[in-house]
Design an enzyme around this catalytic site. Structure first.
Site, short mmCIF file in Angstrom:
data_model
loop_
_atom_site.label_atom_id
_atom_site.label_comp_id
_atom_site.label_asym_id
_atom_site.label_seq_id
_atom_site.Cartn_x
_atom_site.Cartn_y
_atom_site.Cartn_z
N GLU A 140 0.82 -1.20 0.00
CA GLU A 140 0.00 0.00 0.00
C GLU A 140 0.86 1.25 0.00
OE1 GLU A 140 -4.05 -1.57 2.22
OE2 GLU A 140 -2.53 -0.58 3.46
N CYS B 56 -0.16 5.88 10.30
CA CYS B 56 1.07 5.20 10.72
C CYS B 56 0.73 3.93 11.48
CB CYS B 56 1.88 6.15 11.60
SG CYS B 56 3.41 5.45 12.21
#
Length: 419
Positions: free
Chosen positions: A124, A375
């Site tokens: 990704e 994150c």
């Protein structure tokens, strides 16, 4: 067939951090050779081998790096003879990544793309637009072998390293999206690239450093980005950190520290049992001294785990007088984890103590949490888990990429200062 991690100090167990061999099963042979894998001379040799003048390779490279043309947009390549386009593009711009799913949030300013490689591996990347810049967060591996328990990528394990071109393709795609106004905010220019997606960049050292050189080199050699806009993160592979310092690449180094003491960091970042905090920071200071670049210390704030004022003091002591900046990241939720982000009051107290001790500190303005693009959340999850889908076409019908078909605070993302 097996493959080992690309560590300059030899293979290590990424799950436990102990010095044993790490193996993984490759799904297929190496990705097809792409012009981003090749030097300018090597590209020209390919053109000559096809019976074309060497300069044809430069023309293809300019279309790719400067004009950001898709390889299937052959009508835009009017400087290439029609009968030469097919062979040249097949040899220099093979299919590497196919978009399997695209999600957006933050009023269209954040976009996550899940990619499928030719051998079926998933990865990704995330594009984030801010008022003063545009950043793409790229993956360096399909999966990750570091085993950090608060990170979704690490819980899925490592599939394989990405090639140089598979990394570069993520960046070129982001630049193309911005230029073509496919992201909210109108036409834009890519300014920052952060190697903070899936994988440990320095465990794929050769491909990552080659990708950095491609991104920095001017067209037709590369994309022509500023080295100061590039950030490479690491959990602390000390030999690779020292090696990177000597590469002549003035990029920002981001160290995922997450704890100032070995007892806790052994739990949060398993590789710490191989290279403890003191060794990691010594390599970071060496990098800062050699490159003149401030090191970013990444620290995920986990409620009741590493967010107490005593640890803020310990962290400040470690960083005192150093060319460093602390980037605090409120923990992002991941499936199956009981840990939570520190409460706002706890975040403020941590920031206050660091700043009282003279440590430059910001808190990341998290983007993409609702689409698992923040994150620690990248895990190439099935499309059914997504909340808002912009494009969920089957892989077979999705348009491929490359197919003949930071700023103040965190260099990776926006930052805010808690007061």
């Amino acid at each position: 067939m097996t493959a080992e991690s690309d560590s300059p100090d030899g293979p290590v167990s990424a799950g436990t951090g102990r010095p044993v061999r790490l193996s993984l099963t490759r799904r297929a042979a190496r990705p097809a050779r792409h012009l981003a894998d090749l030097s300018r001379d090597e590209r020209r040799q390919v053109a000559v081998a096809l019976g074309q003048p060497a300069f044809r390779a430069d023309q293809v490279s300019r279309h790719y790096f400067a004009r950001l043309v898709d390889a299937d947009e052959t009508d835009a390549m009017t400087d290439l003879p029609e009968n030469a386009r097919g062979p040249l593009l097949e040899a220099l711009l093979p299919r590497l990544l196919v978009p399997a799913r695209t999600l957006s949030c933050d009023d269209g300013l954040t976009r996550k793309t899940a990619w499928r490689t030719a051998d079926g591996a998933l990865l990704e990347s995330v594009i984030m637009r801010y008022p003063d810049r545009a950043t793409v967060c790229v993956s360096s591996q399909a999966g990750c072998g570091m085993g950090c328990p608060f990170c979704a990528t690490g819980q899925g394990g490592l599939t394989r390293n990405l090639s140089t071109a598979e990394i570069v393709e993520q960046v070129v795609h982001a630049a193309r999206v911005l230029r073509r106004q496919e992201l909210a905010g109108g036409q834009g220019r890519l300014s920052n690239v952060v190697f903070m997606g899936m994988g440990e960049p320095l465990a794929n050292y050769t491909a990552v450093t080659a990708a950095l050189r491609r991104l920095i080199a001017p067209s037709p050699e590369g994309l022509g980005l500023s080295a100061r806009g590039l950030t490479v993160s690491t959990v602390g592979l000390v030999p690779a950190m020292r090696r990177l310092a000597g590469e002549g690449l003035p990029v920002t180094l981001a160290v995922s520290l997450h704890a100032p003491d070995d007892e806790l960091r052994d739990e949060l970042v398993p590789i710490n049992t191989r290279w403890p905090v003191a060794e990691v920071l010594a390599a970071a200071w060496e990098y800062a001294e050699v490159t003149g670049r401030r090191v970013s210390i990444e620290y995920a704030l986990i409620d009741g785990v590493n967010d107490d004022v005593a640890r803020a003091d310990a962290l400040a002591t470690l960083l005192a007088g150093r060319l460093a900046h602390v980037n605090l990241i409120p923990l992002n939720p991941t499936e199956g984890s009981s840990w939570q982000a520190s409460a706002p009051a706890g975040q403020r107290a941590f920031v206050r103590r660091l700043r009282e001790r003279g440590i430059a500190t910001t808190v990341r303005d998290t983007r993409g949490r609702e689409i698992a693009a923040a994150c620690g959340q990248l895990a190439a999850e099935p499309a059914g888990r997504a909340r808002r889908v912009e494009s969920a076409r089957p892989v077979e019908s999705a348009r491929p990429v490359g197919v003949a078909g930071a700023a103040s605070g965190s260099p990776a993302h926006g930052s805010r200062v808690l007061r």
